[in-house]
Design an enzyme around this catalytic site. Sequence first.
Site, mmCIF file in Angstrom:
data_model
loop_
_atom_site.group_PDB
_atom_site.id
_atom_site.type_symbol
_atom_site.label_atom_id
_atom_site.label_comp_id
_atom_site.label_asym_id
_atom_site.label_seq_id
_atom_site.Cartn_x
_atom_site.Cartn_y
_atom_site.Cartn_z
ATOM 1 N N CYS A 131 8.364 -13.471 36.123
ATOM 2 C CA CYS A 131 8.415 -14.465 35.056
ATOM 3 C C CYS A 131 7.823 -15.787 35.526
ATOM 4 C CB CYS A 131 9.863 -14.654 34.602
ATOM 5 S SG CYS A 131 10.044 -15.712 33.146
ATOM 6 N N CYS A 237 9.909 -21.099 42.761
ATOM 7 C CA CYS A 237 9.281 -20.459 41.601
ATOM 8 C C CYS A 237 8.006 -19.723 41.984
ATOM 9 C CB CYS A 237 8.977 -21.498 40.519
ATOM 10 S SG CYS A 237 7.755 -22.736 41.002
#
Length: 245
Positions: A131, A237
Site C-alpha cells: 500500500c 513507509c
Amino acid sequence: MSSAARQPDRIETAPAFTAADVTALTERLAGQDTAAMLADLLLGELRGRVALVSSFGTESAVLLDLVASIDKSVPLIFINTQKMFGETLAYGDALVEQFGFTDLRVFRPDTHQLAARDAKGMRWGYDPDGCCDLRKVEPLARALAPFDAWISGRKGFQAGRAGLPRFELDAGRLKINPLADWDKARIDAQFAARELPRHPLEAQGYASIGCQPCTSQVQPGEDPRAGRWRHWDKTECGIHNQPVF
C-alpha cells in the site's frame, strides 16, 4: 546532411550526485547552524535543483518555517495518499498559506495502478508495504523526477533513525535531513519561540501522523512513532529505505 554525418542524440544518465559529493558536502558544512546550512545550499548550488517534501505532520511546521524564511519559492511537495486525515489536509493548507510558499505540488497515486492493485482501497489491511509503495513511494518518485536533491524532515531521535546523517545519497539524488541532529526538546522550543501552529490531532494523542488507517494514538511512555503501523513489523513507509547507490 547524410546520415553518417548526423550525430546521435545523447541522453544524460550520469547521477546528479555521487558518494564523493555527499562526503564533500558533509565535511564542508559540518558544524554549521541549520538555518545557515540551508541558506548556503538553497541560495547557492542547489537553487532551482531542490524540492522540500512534507507530510504536514506533527513536527513539519519547524522545517517549513526554516525553508520559507530563506526562500518561499522552493517547490513544496506533498503526497496525498488519499488515505490522509482530513485534519492533516486542512493543517497543510494553513501552513502553506501562513509561510507563503508559492509552488505547492500535490501528487496522488496513479489511478490506473489503484484500480489494478487496490480497487477496494483496503490493501493497507493485508499488505501495508504494498500500500505504501502504491500510495507514497511511486508518487514521490514522479514528484522528484525534475530535481537533483530533496529535503526531508526526518530526525535522528525518532525510532529507528539513530545516527541519521545530514546528507545522504538516494539513487543518485542528494537527500538532505536538516533536522537530523535536533532532539524533541529543540523541536518543541522552536515551536514556542516561533509561535508555530500545532497539528490539531496532536492534542488527541497522535504523536506521529501518517495515513488514517495506519495511524493510532500513542499511550504515555510509548515511542512517538509507536502509533504508526501498530501490530505490523514496519516502521517506515518506504520512501526512506530505498537502495542507496
